[in-house]
Motif scaffolding. Structure first.
Motif, short mmCIF file in Angstrom:
data_model
loop_
_atom_site.label_atom_id
_atom_site.label_comp_id
_atom_site.label_asym_id
_atom_site.label_seq_id
_atom_site.Cartn_x
_atom_site.Cartn_y
_atom_site.Cartn_z
N ARG A 43 -6.85 -14.23 -52.17
CA ARG A 43 -6.69 -14.33 -50.71
C ARG A 43 -6.89 -12.96 -50.08
O ARG A 43 -6.80 -11.94 -50.75
N LYS A 44 -7.08 -12.98 -48.77
CA LYS A 44 -7.21 -11.73 -48.02
C LYS A 44 -6.28 -11.77 -46.82
O LYS A 44 -6.07 -12.84 -46.24
N GLY A 45 -5.75 -10.61 -46.44
CA GLY A 45 -4.93 -10.53 -45.24
C GLY A 45 -3.59 -9.89 -45.52
O GLY A 45 -3.47 -9.01 -46.37
N ASP A 46 -2.57 -10.34 -44.79
CA ASP A 46 -1.21 -9.83 -44.98
C ASP A 46 -0.64 -10.45 -46.26
O ASP A 46 -0.54 -11.69 -46.35
N PRO A 47 -0.27 -9.64 -47.27
CA PRO A 47 0.13 -10.21 -48.55
C PRO A 47 1.26 -11.25 -48.46
O PRO A 47 1.13 -12.36 -49.00
N ALA A 48 2.34 -10.91 -47.75
CA ALA A 48 3.47 -11.85 -47.71
C ALA A 48 3.09 -13.16 -47.02
O ALA A 48 3.42 -14.25 -47.51
N GLU A 49 2.34 -13.05 -45.92
CA GLU A 49 1.91 -14.27 -45.21
C GLU A 49 1.06 -15.15 -46.10
O GLU A 49 1.22 -16.37 -46.13
N ARG A 50 0.12 -14.52 -46.82
CA ARG A 50 -0.79 -15.30 -47.66
C ARG A 50 -0.05 -15.92 -48.85
O ARG A 50 -0.36 -17.02 -49.27
N ILE A 51 0.93 -15.20 -49.40
CA ILE A 51 1.70 -15.72 -50.54
C ILE A 51 2.50 -16.95 -50.08
O ILE A 51 2.52 -17.98 -50.74
N VAL A 52 3.14 -16.83 -48.92
CA VAL A 52 3.92 -17.95 -48.39
C VAL A 52 3.02 -19.15 -48.07
O VAL A 52 3.33 -20.29 -48.43
N ASP A 53 1.87 -18.90 -47.44
CA ASP A 53 0.89 -19.97 -47.16
C ASP A 53 0.50 -20.70 -48.43
O ASP A 53 0.39 -21.92 -48.46
N GLU A 54 0.23 -19.90 -49.46
CA GLU A 54 -0.24 -20.48 -50.72
C GLU A 54 0.86 -21.34 -51.35
O GLU A 54 0.58 -22.43 -51.86
N ALA A 55 2.09 -20.86 -51.29
CA ALA A 55 3.21 -21.65 -51.83
C ALA A 55 3.33 -22.98 -51.09
O ALA A 55 3.55 -24.03 -51.69
N GLU A 56 3.12 -22.94 -49.76
CA GLU A 56 3.19 -24.16 -48.96
C GLU A 56 2.04 -25.10 -49.31
O GLU A 56 2.23 -26.30 -49.50
N ARG A 57 0.85 -24.53 -49.39
CA ARG A 57 -0.36 -25.32 -49.66
C ARG A 57 -0.25 -26.05 -51.01
O ARG A 57 -0.61 -27.22 -51.12
N GLU A 58 0.28 -25.34 -52.00
CA GLU A 58 0.37 -25.92 -53.34
C GLU A 58 1.60 -26.79 -53.53
O GLU A 58 1.72 -27.47 -54.52
#
Ligand code: ATP
Ligand code: MG
Length: 134
Positions: free
Chosen positions: A80-95
């Motif tokens: 992923r690209k962007g703000d690390p914490a935001e992207r990590i949280v997004d990914e946890a939600e997505r999965e």
């Protein structure tokens, strides 16, 4: 345990997070996410990530993949690209992850008391449990 997401930045602490994921997975799917961040002066804009940063993250993800492979786990690799914490949280939600595993420290200055800024922000916003490995 049904779905584990490891946040990986290549640091020693993140490596221990990977090892912990391998230890507790017990057949559960494991994904590893690494977030390429924009240069500091460009804030959070994902399009401002330099190619060198992307290449470095890809290299780290390969390394993470082989650490898990050695433990007999075929992980899903997520860039992923962007703000690390935001992207990590997004990914946890997505999965629909049930657990995020991350390190207390990363590659940064490490001046914070307990956890780094990415760890801190993920702990505040995570949609699931977070295991923070020293
Ligand atoms: P800071 O970044 O605030 O200077 P730090 O680098 O010591 O401090 P964090 O960045 O919060 O600490 O790192 C804590 C954990 O967060 C790491 O061990 C890793 O699991 C995860 N992490 C940090 N940055 C990323 C990233 N870019 N992509 C994926 N996971 C990350
Ligand atoms: Mg950091």
């Amino acid at each position: 345990m049904s779905k584990i997401l490891v946040a990986y930045d290549g640091s020693e602490s993140a490596k221990r997070a990977l090892t912990e994921a391998a230890r507790i997975a017990d057949g559960a799917p494991v994904s590893v996410v690494s977030v390429a961040r924009p240069l500091p002066r460009f804030g959070r804009a994902a399009e401002m990530v330099v190619p060198e940063e992307v290449a470095e993250r890809e290299h780290e993800l390969e390394e993470a993949g082989s650490i898990l492979a050695e433990a007999g786990i075929k992980a899903t690799i997520v860039e992923r690209k962007g703000d690390p914490a935001e992207r990590i949280v997004d990914e946890a939600e997505r999965e629909g992850a049930d657990l995020i595993i991350m390190g207390t420290r990363g590659l940064g200055s490490g001046k914070r008391l307990l956890v780094g800024s990415v760890g801190d922000a993920v702990l505040r916003r995570a949609p699931c449990k977070v295991l923070v490995v020293p």
